[in-house]
Scaffold this active site. Sequence first.
Site, PDB file in Angstrom:
ATOM      1  N   TYR A  22     -55.295  87.485 -12.167  1.00  0.00           N
ATOM      2  CA  TYR A  22     -55.495  88.604 -11.250  1.00  0.00           C
ATOM      3  C   TYR A  22     -56.898  89.200 -11.270  1.00  0.00           C
ATOM      4  O   TYR A  22     -57.195  90.074 -10.463  1.00  0.00           O
ATOM      5  CB  TYR A  22     -54.468  89.705 -11.549  1.00  0.00           C
ATOM      6  CG  TYR A  22     -53.047  89.220 -11.407  1.00  0.00           C
ATOM      7  CD1 TYR A  22     -52.522  88.916 -10.160  1.00  0.00           C
ATOM      8  CD2 TYR A  22     -52.235  89.046 -12.521  1.00  0.00           C
ATOM      9  CE1 TYR A  22     -51.221  88.451 -10.020  1.00  0.00           C
ATOM     10  CE2 TYR A  22     -50.929  88.591 -12.393  1.00  0.00           C
ATOM     11  CZ  TYR A  22     -50.434  88.298 -11.141  1.00  0.00           C
ATOM     12  OH  TYR A  22     -49.150  87.840 -11.010  1.00  0.00           O
ATOM     13  N   ASN A  73     -49.599  94.609  -0.550  1.00  0.00           N
ATOM     14  CA  ASN A  73     -49.405  93.663  -1.637  1.00  0.00           C
ATOM     15  C   ASN A  73     -48.132  94.118  -2.327  1.00  0.00           C
ATOM     16  O   ASN A  73     -48.159  95.036  -3.141  1.00  0.00           O
ATOM     17  CB  ASN A  73     -50.592  93.665  -2.602  1.00  0.00           C
ATOM     18  CG  ASN A  73     -50.430  92.632  -3.697  1.00  0.00           C
ATOM     19  OD1 ASN A  73     -49.336  92.139  -3.944  1.00  0.00           O
ATOM     20  ND2 ASN A  73     -51.518  92.314  -4.380  1.00  0.00           N
ATOM     21  N   HIS A  79     -41.218  88.342  -2.846  1.00  0.00           N
ATOM     22  CA  HIS A  79     -40.344  87.180  -2.946  1.00  0.00           C
ATOM     23  C   HIS A  79     -38.860  87.540  -2.989  1.00  0.00           C
ATOM     24  O   HIS A  79     -38.016  86.646  -3.027  1.00  0.00           O
ATOM     25  CB  HIS A  79     -40.709  86.377  -4.198  1.00  0.00           C
ATOM     26  CG  HIS A  79     -42.176  86.297  -4.433  1.00  0.00           C
ATOM     27  ND1 HIS A  79     -43.032  85.606  -3.596  1.00  0.00           N
ATOM     28  CD2 HIS A  79     -42.969  86.879  -5.379  1.00  0.00           C
ATOM     29  CE1 HIS A  79     -44.276  85.741  -4.038  1.00  0.00           C
ATOM     30  NE2 HIS A  79     -44.257  86.502  -5.109  1.00  0.00           N
ATOM     31  N   HIS A  99     -52.490  89.155  -1.363  1.00  0.00           N
ATOM     32  CA  HIS A  99     -52.226  88.826  -2.767  1.00  0.00           C
ATOM     33  C   HIS A  99     -53.537  88.439  -3.429  1.00  0.00           C
ATOM     34  O   HIS A  99     -54.363  87.745  -2.826  1.00  0.00           O
ATOM     35  CB  HIS A  99     -51.228  87.672  -2.894  1.00  0.00           C
ATOM     36  CG  HIS A  99     -49.895  87.995  -2.327  1.00  0.00           C
ATOM     37  ND1 HIS A  99     -48.997  88.802  -2.974  1.00  0.00           N
ATOM     38  CD2 HIS A  99     -49.324  87.649  -1.143  1.00  0.00           C
ATOM     39  CE1 HIS A  99     -47.918  88.930  -2.216  1.00  0.00           C
ATOM     40  NE2 HIS A  99     -48.102  88.246  -1.100  1.00  0.00           N
TER      41      HIS A  99
END
Length: 145
Positions: A22, A73, A79, A99
Amino acid sequence: MDLLLINGPNLNLVGKREPSIYGSQTLEDIQEELLTLANELGANLKFFQSNSEGEMIDCIQNSVGSIDGILINAGAYTHTSIALRDALLGVAIPYVEVHLSNIYSREEFRHKSFLSDKALGLVCGFGANSYQLALEGIVSYLKRV
């Protein structure tokens, strides 16, 4: 032009959590850079982060009439959350999914997004720059409509 950036669960840990995936910039650093870019683009940008799906839905619903576009985000809720999808569709505010990592180059369970098929676009895999690209994209879109 008024925009809202919504960040979901664990994004408050960006810069500390798995920096190899990240990045090392904190969410606050990213937001500071985005404010500068938004100003240059002639947009007002507000921020919201929550680890709670319900709070994110409330934020989306409360945006009606005051927000022209959403950057989202949703983190892991991307999901799993039909509720976030329904909230975004229910308010009919254009949105871009964002993302930090490329969700399609990671675990199989991250390949499914409940948000992307109805989004204006999806930007992923460019680290903190994903947010900047998404911001530029939604501003460009909103200036044309």
